[in-house]
Design a protein around this motif. Structure first.
Motif, PDB file in Angstrom:
ATOM      1  N   GLY A   1       0.777  -1.243   0.000  1.00 18.32           N
ATOM      2  CA  GLY A   1       0.000   0.000   0.000  1.00 18.32           C
ATOM      3  C   GLY A   1       0.797   1.275   0.000  1.00 18.32           C
ATOM      4  N   ARG A   2       2.109   1.189  -0.171  1.00 17.22           N
ATOM      5  CA  ARG A   2       2.927   2.409  -0.185  1.00 17.22           C
ATOM      6  C   ARG A   2       3.964   2.314  -1.291  1.00 17.22           C
ATOM      7  NH1 ARG A   2       3.393   6.695   3.539  1.00 17.22           N
ATOM      8  NH2 ARG A   2       5.259   7.934   3.129  1.00 17.22           N
ATOM      9  N   PRO A   3       3.607   2.698  -2.512  1.00 14.28           N
ATOM     10  CA  PRO A   3       4.546   2.636  -3.637  1.00 14.28           C
ATOM     11  C   PRO A   3       5.807   3.447  -3.359  1.00 14.28           C
ATOM     12  CG  PRO A   3       2.311   3.045  -4.414  1.00 14.28           C
ATOM     13  CD  PRO A   3       2.272   3.186  -2.921  1.00 14.28           C
ATOM     14  N   GLY A   4       6.935   2.880  -3.738  1.00 13.36           N
ATOM     15  CA  GLY A   4       8.203   3.570  -3.533  1.00 13.36           C
ATOM     16  C   GLY A   4       8.847   3.285  -2.187  1.00 13.36           C
ATOM     17  N   ALA A   5       8.156   2.525  -1.310  1.00 15.62           N
ATOM     18  CA  ALA A   5       8.719   2.176   0.005  1.00 15.62           C
ATOM     19  C   ALA A   5       9.036   0.684   0.024  1.00 15.62           C
ATOM     20  CB  ALA A   5       7.748   2.530   1.119  1.00 15.62           C
ATOM     21  N   TYR A   6      10.177   0.336   0.616  1.00 21.00           N
ATOM     22  CA  TYR A   6      10.658  -1.046   0.625  1.00 21.00           C
ATOM     23  C   TYR A   6      11.222  -1.366   2.009  1.00 21.00           C
ATOM     24  CZ  TYR A   6      10.249  -0.313  -4.361  1.00 21.00           C
ATOM     25  OH  TYR A   6       9.748  -0.006  -5.611  1.00 21.00           O
ATOM     26  N   VAL A   7      11.294  -2.651   2.316  1.00 23.62           N
ATOM     27  CA  VAL A   7      11.861  -3.081   3.593  1.00 23.62           C
ATOM     28  C   VAL A   7      12.900  -4.164   3.350  1.00 23.62           C
ATOM     29  CG1 VAL A   7       9.987  -2.483   5.168  1.00 23.62           C
ATOM     30  CG2 VAL A   7       9.859  -4.615   3.873  1.00 23.62           C
ATOM     31  N   VAL A   8      13.846  -4.251   4.283  1.00 26.69           N
ATOM     32  CA  VAL A   8      14.907  -5.257   4.214  1.00 26.69           C
ATOM     33  C   VAL A   8      15.328  -5.590   5.640  1.00 26.69           C
ATOM     34  CG1 VAL A   8      16.801  -3.599   4.103  1.00 26.69           C
ATOM     35  CG2 VAL A   8      17.072  -5.836   3.029  1.00 26.69           C
ATOM     36  N   GLY A   9      15.820  -6.790   5.863  1.00 18.73           N
ATOM     37  CA  GLY A   9      16.304  -7.184   7.186  1.00 18.73           C
ATOM     38  C   GLY A   9      15.202  -7.680   8.097  1.00 18.73           C
ATOM     39  N   TRP A  10      15.421  -7.542   9.396  1.00 19.59           N
ATOM     40  CA  TRP A  10      14.495  -8.104  10.383  1.00 19.59           C
ATOM     41  C   TRP A  10      13.118  -7.469  10.338  1.00 19.59           C
ATOM     42  CZ3 TRP A  10      17.712  -8.987  15.516  1.00 19.59           C
ATOM     43  CH2 TRP A  10      18.580 -10.054  15.307  1.00 19.59           C
ATOM     44  N   ILE A  11      13.007  -6.209   9.973  1.00 16.15           N
ATOM     45  CA  ILE A  11      11.683  -5.588   9.884  1.00 16.15           C
ATOM     46  C   ILE A  11      10.909  -6.161   8.701  1.00 16.15           C
ATOM     47  CG2 ILE A  11      12.298  -3.632   8.391  1.00 16.15           C
ATOM     48  CD1 ILE A  11       9.990  -3.597  11.511  1.00 16.15           C
ATOM     49  N   LYS A  12      11.612  -6.831   7.810  1.00 17.04           N
ATOM     50  CA  LYS A  12      10.991  -7.472   6.649  1.00 17.04           C
ATOM     51  C   LYS A  12      10.640  -8.930   6.920  1.00 17.04           C
ATOM     52  CE  LYS A  12      12.351  -9.075   1.982  1.00 17.04           C
ATOM     53  NZ  LYS A  12      13.464  -9.091   1.004  1.00 17.04           N
ATOM     54  N   ARG A  13      11.568  -9.667   7.507  1.00 17.30           N
ATOM     55  CA  ARG A  13      11.376 -11.119   7.632  1.00 17.30           C
ATOM     56  C   ARG A  13      11.261 -11.611   9.067  1.00 17.30           C
ATOM     57  NH1 ARG A  13      16.950 -10.357   6.738  1.00 17.30           N
ATOM     58  NH2 ARG A  13      18.263 -11.508   8.212  1.00 17.30           N
ATOM     59  N   GLY A  14      11.319 -10.700  10.060  1.00 21.52           N
ATOM     60  CA  GLY A  14      11.321 -11.109  11.450  1.00 21.52           C
ATOM     61  C   GLY A  14      12.742 -11.268  11.957  1.00 21.52           C
ATOM     62  N   ALA A  15      12.858 -11.394  13.287  1.00 20.57           N
ATOM     63  CA  ALA A  15      14.181 -11.439  13.924  1.00 20.57           C
ATOM     64  C   ALA A  15      14.797 -12.821  13.785  1.00 20.57           C
ATOM     65  CB  ALA A  15      14.072 -11.040  15.390  1.00 20.57           C
ATOM     66  N   SER A  16      15.271 -13.116  12.594  1.00 17.63           N
ATOM     67  CA  SER A  16      15.920 -14.404  12.353  1.00 17.63           C
ATOM     68  C   SER A  16      17.038 -14.216  11.340  1.00 17.63           C
ATOM     69  CB  SER A  16      14.910 -15.430  11.816  1.00 17.63           C
ATOM     70  OG  SER A  16      14.397 -15.013  10.567  1.00 17.63           O
ATOM     71  N   GLY A  17      18.070 -15.047  11.479  1.00 16.73           N
ATOM     72  CA  GLY A  17      19.193 -14.972  10.544  1.00 16.73           C
ATOM     73  C   GLY A  17      20.265 -14.017  11.028  1.00 16.73           C
ATOM     74  N   GLY A  18      21.510 -14.371  10.747  1.00 17.43           N
ATOM     75  CA  GLY A  18      22.643 -13.556  11.156  1.00 17.43           C
ATOM     76  C   GLY A  18      22.983 -12.498  10.130  1.00 17.43           C
ATOM     77  N   ILE A  19      24.207 -11.976  10.245  1.00 21.32           N
ATOM     78  CA  ILE A  19      24.631 -10.866   9.399  1.00 21.32           C
ATOM     79  C   ILE A  19      24.523 -11.221   7.921  1.00 21.32           C
ATOM     80  CG2 ILE A  19      26.635  -9.477   8.732  1.00 21.32           C
ATOM     81  CD1 ILE A  19      27.537  -9.605  11.661  1.00 21.32           C
ATOM     82  N   GLY A  20      25.057 -12.374   7.546  1.00 15.61           N
ATOM     83  CA  GLY A  20      25.095 -12.736   6.135  1.00 15.61           C
ATOM     84  C   GLY A  20      23.739 -12.971   5.508  1.00 15.61           C
ATOM     85  N   ALA A  21      22.730 -13.344   6.316  1.00 13.78           N
ATOM     86  CA  ALA A  21      21.401 -13.581   5.762  1.00 13.78           C
ATOM     87  C   ALA A  21      20.826 -12.328   5.119  1.00 13.78           C
ATOM     88  CB  ALA A  21      20.456 -14.084   6.857  1.00 13.78           C
ATOM     89  N   ASN A  22      21.313 -11.169   5.540  1.00 15.60           N
ATOM     90  CA  ASN A  22      20.804  -9.913   4.990  1.00 15.60           C
ATOM     91  C   ASN A  22      21.251  -9.677   3.554  1.00 15.60           C
ATOM     92  OD1 ASN A  22      19.427  -8.686   7.382  1.00 15.60           O
ATOM     93  ND2 ASN A  22      21.456  -8.929   8.259  1.00 15.60           N
ATOM     94  N   ARG A  23      22.292 -10.365   3.132  1.00 15.69           N
ATOM     95  CA  ARG A  23      22.769 -10.160   1.760  1.00 15.69           C
ATOM     96  C   ARG A  23      21.737 -10.655   0.750  1.00 15.69           C
ATOM     97  NH1 ARG A  23      28.308 -12.717  -0.899  1.00 15.69           N
ATOM     98  NH2 ARG A  23      28.168 -11.609  -2.882  1.00 15.69           N
ATOM     99  N   VAL A  24      21.255 -11.880   0.947  1.00 16.55           N
ATOM    100  CA  VAL A  24      20.246 -12.426   0.046  1.00 16.55           C
ATOM    101  C   VAL A  24      18.951 -11.637   0.163  1.00 16.55           C
ATOM    102  CG1 VAL A  24      18.874 -14.480  -0.480  1.00 16.55           C
ATOM    103  CG2 VAL A  24      21.278 -14.722   0.141  1.00 16.55           C
ATOM    104  N   CYS A  25      18.612 -11.265   1.397  1.00 18.98           N
ATOM    105  CA  CYS A  25      17.399 -10.479   1.646  1.00 18.98           C
ATOM    106  C   CYS A  25      17.459  -9.148   0.901  1.00 18.98           C
ATOM    107  CB  CYS A  25      17.262 -10.263   3.151  1.00 18.98           C
ATOM    108  SG  CYS A  25      15.838  -9.310   3.681  1.00 18.98           S
ATOM    109  N   ALA A  26      18.609  -8.474   0.965  1.00 18.32           N
ATOM    110  CA  ALA A  26      18.766  -7.179   0.292  1.00 18.32           C
ATOM    111  C   ALA A  26      18.727  -7.332  -1.221  1.00 18.32           C
ATOM    112  CB  ALA A  26      20.076  -6.522   0.722  1.00 18.32           C
ATOM    113  N   THR A  27      19.299  -8.419  -1.729  1.00 16.53           N
ATOM    114  CA  THR A  27      19.280  -8.656  -3.176  1.00 16.53           C
ATOM    115  C   THR A  27      17.843  -8.735  -3.689  1.00 16.53           C
ATOM    116  OG1 THR A  27      21.400  -9.808  -3.129  1.00 16.53           O
ATOM    117  CG2 THR A  27      19.962 -10.258  -5.001  1.00 16.53           C
ATOM    118  N   GLU A  28      16.984  -9.423  -2.943  1.00 19.19           N
ATOM    119  CA  GLU A  28      15.585  -9.528  -3.355  1.00 19.19           C
ATOM    120  C   GLU A  28      14.900  -8.168  -3.341  1.00 19.19           C
ATOM    121  OE1 GLU A  28      12.123 -12.542  -2.146  1.00 19.19           O
ATOM    122  OE2 GLU A  28      12.444 -11.000  -0.614  1.00 19.19           O
TER     123      GLU A  28
END
Length: 499
Positions: free
Chosen positions: A439-466
């Motif tokens: 519902g908010r064009p132009g706004a995006y999320v990445v990291g724990w606010i996107k997928r929940g508090a799971s995964g370490g530092i490196g998990a954010n790389r794949v998340c950010a790529t998506e």
């Protein structure tokens, strides 16, 4: 000689991309990626080129012959991963290459006239910096990095225990982007306080929110707001000099501390509390924390687990580090026969001494400090009057009060509603579709606010790529709103509003 991946592995997978013989698994393309505790090098396929060690951002890759002390176990851990049929590598093909290579794939194709976007990234932790790095390396985007704190770094700076300097080195791989010519850094600027989400959107083509999961979950028991009861993440932040945590926030004059939780944060807190302060002197620990640890009298930390040892959430690598902590004994409270039976079936704690602890006795004032694991024990109350006196726990073997002067909870995190964005209270995340905020064009999320508090530092790389991929798809398709304000106007606005 082969190489092995050790405790500080962040699963960033940079090592995978540079390995010429495909001997590091799981790769980002494999199903197990993101669910294993660490990556593993196959000693039979490794050709000792050292490319992985050079590329590793956290110095986790070392030659097997250089492993010392507790690190030697990682040679066995790496090799054991490939002993099962599921992970055993295929036989190499005959020829000048070492293994079959898949056909090249190009997930993103940008048109030749793709112009520079203005993108704001809110948060300078790993999630935000992976997103910024992706944009800067693969597009002509101009990036505005925004953080409410006066120092960049987020989780790497304030959430990683100071005695894990190798893990903190992940921040060094991002540091070069903070001074990139297409980056503007705005520190001390809070979205929802100093600037609104609408103002950000008005001055940028897109905004990526990488604000993490900032709220520590609660126990929901009487007394947990009593002085001397706090979140373990707050304790780690205090050790790191977080500006939101007062230098005198923690009093370590008690001889026993109870930590509720069985994850890596619980082990971080326990390890810091019983470590020799002299060993912490060369780490980036805050001066006030080191001084309090020197004055402190903590002799014992009790790590409480609601469930059995087979359900513990800490990684094997963090537990292994505790086993080799100088001057510290590990004990399992053998208060319930079910605990011993579960340990006998699992390897992690099998070599740890078990004893039935008498909680009516204080910790010994001499001899080694110790960490006591007590499983099948749920906190029922944080007892005391003006401050914490004990933690009452219940379990299958009955109820007991464990005397303690400090209680830390390490039972997970959840996100808090970012200003101006939709929020799902049940998951603690922002509703999205592959990173696109609903519902908010132009706004995006990445990291724990996107997928929940799971995964370490490196998990954010794949998340950010998506997420960046979704942003670029929207840009190519013309779905991004047109900003009404200029970059110069936003810089003026930020200067007025930031703390």
């Amino acid at each position: 000689m082969a190489f092995a991946i050790t405790q500080t592995c962040c699963s960033d997978a940079t090592c995978v991309s540079v390995c010429p013989v495909n001997c590091i698994h799981p790769t980002p393309e494999e199903r197990a990626f993101g669910s294993t505790e660490m990556l593993h090098i196959d000693p039979k396929s490794c050709i000792d080129c050292g490319a992985c060690a050079d590329a590793c951002p956290v110095d986790a890759v070392l030659p097997v012959e250089r492993l010392t002390g507790g690190q030697r176990e990682y040679a066995r851990i790496n090799a054991a991963y490939y002993e099962t049929e599921e992970h055993r590598p295929e036989q190499p093909v005959q020829g000048p290459v070492f293994h079959d290579w898949g056909a090249p794939s190009f997930d993103r194709v940008l048109p030749p006239d793709f112009g520079p976007l203005r993108v704001a990234v809110v948060g300078t932790g790993p999630a935000g910096m992976y997103a910024a790095r992706d944009l800067l390396l693969h597009t002509p985007a101009e990036v505005t990095l925004i953080d409410r704190l006066p120092v960049a770094g987020g989780l790497v700076r304030y959430g990683v225990a100071p005695d894990h300097p190798s893990t903190k080195k992940a921040g060094e791989s991002f540091a070069r982007f903070l001074t990139h010519p297409r980056v503007r850094l705005c520190l001390g600027l809070e979205v929802g306080g100093g600037v609104t989400a609408d103002e950000l959107a008005a001055h940028h083509d897109a905004v990526i929110y990488a604000v993490g999961a900032q709220e520590a979950r609660r126990l929901g028991v009487p007394g947990e707001d009593r002085p001397g009861s706090a979140a373990a993440t707050e304790f780690v932040a205090w050790c790191n000099g977080h500006p939101d945590v007062a230098p005198d926030a923690f009093d370590l004059s008690a001889d026993r501390v109870v930590v509720v939780g069985n994850g890596n944060v619980a082990l971080d807190a326990a390890r810091l509390l019983v470590s020799d302060p002299a060993a912490l002197r060369g780490t980036p620990i805050a001066a006030h924390a080191l001084a309090e640890l020197r004055r402190g009298k903590v002799r014992e930390v009790v790590v409480l687990g609601r469930r059995g040892p087979e359900h513990a959430a800490y990684t094997r690598t963090e537990l292994l580090a505790l086993k080799h902590l100088p001057g510290v004994d590990l004990i399992v409270d053998d208060h319930d026969p079910a605990v011993g039976a579960a340990i006998d079936e699992a390897a992690a704690l099998r070599d740890v001494r078990r004893e039935a602890v008498d909680w009516s006795l204080p910790p010994t004032a001499d001899g080694p400090r110790r960490i006591v694991f007590r499983f099948l024990s749920a906190p029922a109350e944080v007892c005391g009057e003006e401050s914490v006196r004990a933690v009452r726990v219940t379990g299958t073997a009955g109820e007991v009060e464990i005397p303690a002067g400090l209680a830390l909870r390490a039972v997970g995190h959840r996100g808090t509603p970012p200003a101006g964005l939709p929020f799902d209270e049940s998951t603690g995340t922002v509703p999205h579709d592959r990173g696109r905020v609903t519902g908010r064009p132009g706004a995006y999320v990445v990291g724990w606010i996107k997928r929940g508090a799971s995964g370490g530092i490196g998990a954010n790389r794949v998340c950010a790529t998506e997420t960046v991929g979704s942003l670029l798809d929207d840009a190519v398709a013309g779905r991004l709103p047109t900003p009404t304000g200029s970059a110069r106007a936003f810089r003026r606005l930020a200067r007025r509003r930031r703390r």
